[in-house]
Design an enzyme around this catalytic site. Sequence first.
Site, mmCIF file in Angstrom:
data_model
loop_
_atom_site.group_PDB
_atom_site.id
_atom_site.type_symbol
_atom_site.label_atom_id
_atom_site.label_comp_id
_atom_site.label_asym_id
_atom_site.label_seq_id
_atom_site.Cartn_x
_atom_site.Cartn_y
_atom_site.Cartn_z
ATOM 1 N N ALA A 18 30.046 -14.185 136.645
ATOM 2 C CA ALA A 18 29.532 -14.004 135.281
ATOM 3 C C ALA A 18 28.034 -14.269 135.227
ATOM 4 O O ALA A 18 27.261 -13.432 134.722
ATOM 5 C CB ALA A 18 30.288 -14.919 134.319
ATOM 6 N N THR A 46 34.295 -17.936 142.073
ATOM 7 C CA THR A 46 34.236 -16.509 142.419
ATOM 8 C C THR A 46 34.393 -16.271 143.921
ATOM 9 O O THR A 46 35.132 -15.388 144.357
ATOM 10 C CB THR A 46 32.892 -15.922 141.933
ATOM 11 O OG1 THR A 46 32.854 -16.046 140.513
ATOM 12 C CG2 THR A 46 32.728 -14.470 142.328
ATOM 13 N N ALA A 49 38.016 -16.026 145.285
ATOM 14 C CA ALA A 49 38.984 -15.048 144.767
ATOM 15 C C ALA A 49 39.407 -14.122 145.890
ATOM 16 O O ALA A 49 38.573 -13.596 146.621
ATOM 17 C CB ALA A 49 38.363 -14.254 143.627
ATOM 18 N N GLY A 51 42.700 -11.868 145.800
ATOM 19 C CA GLY A 51 43.514 -10.696 145.474
ATOM 20 C C GLY A 51 42.674 -9.502 145.091
ATOM 21 O O GLY A 51 42.798 -8.413 145.664
ATOM 22 N N GLU A 116 49.828 -6.191 141.852
ATOM 23 C CA GLU A 116 50.042 -7.629 141.644
ATOM 24 C C GLU A 116 51.037 -7.830 140.517
ATOM 25 O O GLU A 116 51.305 -6.908 139.738
ATOM 26 C CB GLU A 116 48.717 -8.340 141.333
ATOM 27 C CG GLU A 116 47.923 -8.629 142.594
ATOM 28 C CD GLU A 116 46.691 -9.493 142.364
ATOM 29 O OE1 GLU A 116 46.461 -10.409 143.148
ATOM 30 O OE2 GLU A 116 45.954 -9.251 141.399
ATOM 31 N N HIS A 232 48.984 -21.721 139.664
ATOM 32 C CA HIS A 232 49.299 -20.663 140.626
ATOM 33 C C HIS A 232 50.492 -21.117 141.463
ATOM 34 O O HIS A 232 50.503 -22.242 141.973
ATOM 35 C CB HIS A 232 48.092 -20.381 141.525
ATOM 36 C CG HIS A 232 48.198 -19.074 142.234
ATOM 37 N ND1 HIS A 232 49.112 -18.858 143.249
ATOM 38 C CD2 HIS A 232 47.535 -17.914 142.081
ATOM 39 C CE1 HIS A 232 48.987 -17.618 143.684
ATOM 40 N NE2 HIS A 232 48.035 -17.015 142.985
ATOM 41 N N ARG A 278 53.092 -15.147 136.196
ATOM 42 C CA ARG A 278 52.744 -16.328 136.979
ATOM 43 C C ARG A 278 53.369 -17.621 136.463
ATOM 44 O O ARG A 278 53.803 -18.468 137.227
ATOM 45 C CB ARG A 278 51.233 -16.483 136.928
ATOM 46 C CG ARG A 278 50.655 -16.737 138.257
ATOM 47 C CD ARG A 278 49.177 -16.622 138.197
ATOM 48 N NE ARG A 278 48.730 -15.617 139.142
ATOM 49 C CZ ARG A 278 47.464 -15.389 139.415
ATOM 50 N NH1 ARG A 278 46.526 -16.062 138.783
ATOM 51 N NH2 ARG A 278 47.129 -14.492 140.294
ATOM 52 N N HIS A 339 45.052 -23.705 138.439
ATOM 53 C CA HIS A 339 44.307 -22.564 138.978
ATOM 54 C C HIS A 339 43.245 -22.012 138.031
ATOM 55 O O HIS A 339 42.138 -21.703 138.445
ATOM 56 C CB HIS A 339 45.321 -21.468 139.314
ATOM 57 C CG HIS A 339 44.748 -20.262 139.973
ATOM 58 N ND1 HIS A 339 44.046 -20.337 141.161
ATOM 59 C CD2 HIS A 339 44.776 -18.943 139.628
ATOM 60 C CE1 HIS A 339 43.671 -19.117 141.515
ATOM 61 N NE2 HIS A 339 44.084 -18.264 140.600
ATOM 62 N N ARG A 374 47.110 -15.540 131.681
ATOM 63 C CA ARG A 374 46.230 -14.486 132.207
ATOM 64 C C ARG A 374 46.985 -13.542 133.137
ATOM 65 O O ARG A 374 47.747 -13.979 133.999
ATOM 66 C CB ARG A 374 45.099 -15.140 132.990
ATOM 67 C CG ARG A 374 44.261 -14.183 133.786
ATOM 68 C CD ARG A 374 43.177 -14.918 134.532
ATOM 69 N NE ARG A 374 43.707 -15.680 135.638
ATOM 70 C CZ ARG A 374 43.496 -15.385 136.925
ATOM 71 N NH1 ARG A 374 42.785 -14.326 137.252
ATOM 72 N NH2 ARG A 374 43.987 -16.139 137.883
HETATM 73 C C1 LIG Z 1 41.313 -19.541 145.055
HETATM 74 C C2 LIG Z 1 41.070 -18.644 143.884
HETATM 75 C C3 LIG Z 1 41.496 -17.324 143.915
HETATM 76 C C4 LIG Z 1 41.273 -16.476 142.821
HETATM 77 N N1 LIG Z 1 41.626 -15.159 142.903
HETATM 78 C C5 LIG Z 1 41.285 -14.323 141.904
HETATM 79 C C6 LIG Z 1 41.499 -12.917 142.011
HETATM 80 O O1 LIG Z 1 41.978 -12.433 143.032
HETATM 81 N N2 LIG Z 1 41.138 -12.128 140.966
HETATM 82 C C7 LIG Z 1 40.568 -12.626 139.822
HETATM 83 O O2 LIG Z 1 40.260 -11.863 138.896
HETATM 84 N N3 LIG Z 1 40.350 -13.956 139.700
HETATM 85 C C8 LIG Z 1 40.671 -14.805 140.703
HETATM 86 N N4 LIG Z 1 40.416 -16.134 140.580
HETATM 87 C C9 LIG Z 1 39.748 -16.616 139.366
HETATM 88 C C10 LIG Z 1 38.280 -16.220 139.411
HETATM 89 O O3 LIG Z 1 37.788 -16.441 140.712
HETATM 90 C C11 LIG Z 1 37.450 -17.017 138.429
HETATM 91 O O4 LIG Z 1 38.041 -17.013 137.165
HETATM 92 C C12 LIG Z 1 36.053 -16.400 138.302
HETATM 93 O O5 LIG Z 1 35.476 -16.304 139.581
HETATM 94 C C13 LIG Z 1 35.190 -17.243 137.387
HETATM 95 O O6 LIG Z 1 33.879 -16.757 137.462
HETATM 96 P P1 LIG Z 1 32.747 -17.484 136.635
HETATM 97 O O7 LIG Z 1 31.479 -16.796 136.982
HETATM 98 O O8 LIG Z 1 33.141 -17.591 135.233
HETATM 99 O O9 LIG Z 1 32.760 -18.999 137.202
HETATM 100 P P2 LIG Z 1 32.541 -19.548 138.683
HETATM 101 O O10 LIG Z 1 32.635 -18.491 139.686
HETATM 102 O O11 LIG Z 1 33.425 -20.725 138.846
HETATM 103 O O12 LIG Z 1 31.034 -20.077 138.624
HETATM 104 C C14 LIG Z 1 30.678 -21.186 137.837
HETATM 105 C C15 LIG Z 1 29.275 -21.595 138.182
HETATM 106 O O13 LIG Z 1 28.814 -22.568 137.245
HETATM 107 C C16 LIG Z 1 28.182 -23.637 137.941
HETATM 108 N N5 LIG Z 1 28.217 -24.814 137.070
HETATM 109 C C17 LIG Z 1 29.291 -25.452 136.544
HETATM 110 N N6 LIG Z 1 28.901 -26.463 135.759
HETATM 111 C C18 LIG Z 1 27.549 -26.467 135.774
HETATM 112 C C19 LIG Z 1 26.551 -27.279 135.152
HETATM 113 N N7 LIG Z 1 26.857 -28.304 134.349
HETATM 114 N N8 LIG Z 1 25.244 -26.998 135.390
HETATM 115 C C20 LIG Z 1 24.897 -25.973 136.221
HETATM 116 N N9 LIG Z 1 25.804 -25.187 136.842
HETATM 117 C C21 LIG Z 1 27.103 -25.423 136.610
HETATM 118 C C22 LIG Z 1 28.990 -23.732 139.224
HETATM 119 O O14 LIG Z 1 28.301 -24.471 140.216
HETATM 120 C C23 LIG Z 1 29.134 -22.243 139.544
HETATM 121 O O15 LIG Z 1 27.944 -21.746 140.116
HETATM 122 C C24 LIG Z 1 40.631 -16.987 141.666
HETATM 123 C C25 LIG Z 1 40.213 -18.320 141.626
HETATM 124 C C26 LIG Z 1 40.414 -19.141 142.730
HETATM 125 C C27 LIG Z 1 39.935 -20.565 142.682
#
Ligand SMILES: Cc1cc2nc3c(=O)[nH]c(=O)nc-3n(C[C@H](O)[C@H](O)[C@H](O)COP(=O)(O)OP(=O)(O)OC[C@H]3O[C@@H](n4cnc5c(N)ncnc54)[C@H](O)[C@@H]3O)c2cc1C
Length: 524
Positions: A18, A46, A49, A51, A116, A232, A278, A339, A374
């Site tokens: 994001a 991220t 992830a 799948g 999935e 999960h 799930r 998860h 979700r």
């Molecule tokens: C093992 C695993 C497998 C998954 N598989 C899938 C999949 O196959 N398909 C799918 O759609 N989703 C999957 N998900 C879910 C998906 O990965 C996440 O929902 C998605 O990546 C979230 O993206 P994001 O950018 O919102 O947050 P994130 O990728 O978690 O990034 C958050 C960022 O914020 C930073 N941050 C947090 N707090 C602070 C702060 N106070 N100050 C500064 N920085 C901060 C962190 O360091 C990080 O850089 C999976 C998740 C996991 C853990």
Amino acid sequence: MAVRGHGGRPLVVGTGIAGLYVALRCRELGLRPTLITKARLEEANTRYAQGGIAAAIGPDDSPALHLADTLRAGAGLVDRAAAKVLTYEAPARIADLVRYGVPFDTIEGQIALGREAAHSRARILHAGGDATGLSIEETLKARVLDAGIEVRERTALRGLRSAGREGVTALISGDRGRSVEETEPGTVVLATGGAGSLYRQSSNPSVATGEGVAIAFRAGALLTDMEFIQFHPTVFWREGAPRYLITEAVRGEGAVLRNEAGERFLVGQHRDSELAPRDIVARAVEREIHRSGHPCVYLDATGIPRDRFFARFPSVCRFLATYGLDPSRDWIPVTPVAHYMMGGVTTDLEGRTSLRGLYACGEVASTGVHGANRLASNSLLEGLVFGERVARQLVHPVAGVLPTPGRLVRLAWPTGSGRADLPKVFDRVRDLLWEDVGIVRNGVGLRSALEELAKLAGQTEPTRPSEAPGPVANAVLTASLIARAALTRTESRGAHFRSDFPHRRPAWRLHVGILRKSLPTRGS
Ligand SMILES: Cc1cc2nc3c(=O)[nH]c(=O)nc-3n(C[C@H](O)[C@H](O)[C@H](O)COP(=O)(O)OP(=O)(O)OC[C@H]3O[C@@H](n4cnc5c(N)ncnc54)[C@H](O)[C@@H]3O)c2cc1C
């Protein structure tokens, strides 16, 4: 000081899908964003992830079918308008990822699509077999660096303050928390991800502590759906081993779940057996573990041809090999873990929160697309689709309506003594959430968790409201918000299961919102 959050210079917090995508799109639209992250640039949910990412791009598929599946999975609580945006804008966002260079897997020149659970069509794009998140993270990171976007690693958001019409100011700290800077009032985009690692058993990396939720709440932002934490069902189990996720796509390819005696315990519990939603699979696995007294159940992928399995899931195979397991021969021991956070900071369709100048997207946001559960692979997509809308909104604002929750809880939050053994408190939070706010909850456990969390808040909150609380104080607060919302919802729905209210109740087809009760004159 260098960091600004105003006008054409939004401050984007978080470097998962994001945050990276919003920053890139802001730059392309002529803004000059600054990206901060509390860890290294690439450390985020991220990256892990596996799948893939869902989008209706197959010949037998359509956004309408993707929308219908998303609505069905969400157990009556999906916001239809938001889910429509998600599913109909998905193909265009996938085209963006292709444009940025994400190397999606192909078959004979066409993007390969996997299946999935709870998806009625094969619509999951993947890269590197099961390294989709890694490929996306690395590609977007490279584009952000190419674009010359200012990035500050190891720089944490510590607090937000409303500055009225001028937006919000952010308190940020680098240098291992020793110095705190305040930005000029303006625009802040929260992309801080989820809270999975607040649970003792979790698939998430340690950065996923839900800090964005706590910080937004302290500043007075509305939160919704905090009770809905997705568990999960299939994470590798072995004493002392990391909780490595075995993606749902493995079941999509034909793997089945068995108990120690070899029985497929899901057959007869749901018409889709192992491909049921799930929450159903996670609870069935939890029940089976409880019933049998055996610490895990098994994923049996021996029916999938070896070459196919190794080509599609190379990372999973590499991981299993380190434990001497070959999935074409051995069953994989698995257990359920925390998860994904379905709720978060309430946003409208443009990513606007209830605080002027504060936007949210990705897992930290509650856009309404997931409802109570979700649909797999919709979360990476959500970060892109609503990230795009945030970026456009910053350039060409349009009016929007923030959803109003059907039930609003007002939570008072104390100041404290600021004196605690922080690692010990953090450990206790993780145990409390896992034991009392986990896959199956009840009123007694939730009340007792809330009481203890209030005591921990008394130790971890700073003495003065003007001081920025630290990560452990934020962990205690986010845990309390989850438990408070879970106690409020006296029914079972989607991922929220209460043993004292085991049925879905029509009167609860509404969202639980949480607001801070009274704000100190200078919010922290
Ligand atoms: C093992 C695993 C497998 C998954 N598989 C899938 C999949 O196959 N398909 C799918 O759609 N989703 C999957 N998900 C879910 C998906 O990965 C996440 O929902 C998605 O990546 C979230 O993206 P994001 O950018 O919102 O947050 P994130 O990728 O978690 O990034 C958050 C960022 O914020 C930073 N941050 C947090 N707090 C602070 C702060 N106070 N100050 C500064 N920085 C901060 C962190 O360091 C990080 O850089 C999976 C998740 C996991 C853990």
